[in-house]
Design a protein around this motif. Sequence first.
Motif, PDB file in Angstrom:
ATOM      1  N   GLY A  11       0.812  -1.209   0.000  1.00 27.17           N
ATOM      2  CA  GLY A  11       0.000   0.000   0.000  1.00 27.17           C
ATOM      3  C   GLY A  11       0.847   1.261   0.000  1.00 27.17           C
ATOM      4  O   GLY A  11       0.543   2.225  -0.708  1.00 27.17           O
ATOM      5  N   GLY A  32      -3.775   1.598  -2.940  1.00 23.75           N
ATOM      6  CA  GLY A  32      -2.882   1.800  -1.804  1.00 23.75           C
ATOM      7  C   GLY A  32      -3.638   2.053  -0.515  1.00 23.75           C
ATOM      8  O   GLY A  32      -3.306   1.485   0.530  1.00 23.75           O
ATOM      9  N   LEU A  35      -5.252  -1.261   0.547  1.00 29.74           N
ATOM     10  CA  LEU A  35      -4.284  -2.224   1.093  1.00 29.74           C
ATOM     11  C   LEU A  35      -3.810  -1.828   2.488  1.00 29.74           C
ATOM     12  O   LEU A  35      -3.722  -2.685   3.378  1.00 29.74           O
TER      13      LEU A  35
END
Length: 92
Positions: A11, A32, A35
């Motif tokens: 991420g 990102g 995550l």
Amino acid sequence: MTIIILLILTGFLLLVLEFFVFPGITIAGIGGVILVGTGVYLGYANYGSGMGHIILGVTILAFAFVIGMALRTRTWNKLMLNTAITGQVETV
């Protein structure tokens, strides 16, 4: 714990790419955030609120450090769009 670390690091990579290489809201930025959020959520879900708070704190500090280092280095200047207009307009 390994999957949590991998999710957060991936991420971070996507978010740094979003900030410096792919400007705007793209798949890299959204991915990102998802995550990193999933990594922190799994930390809370698997290890409880105490360890979840630690993971969240370390994630925030690490992200601030990564962004600070990325802004300091000149490596990103080679990747970023940097144009200058040198033309002039003649007035009559």
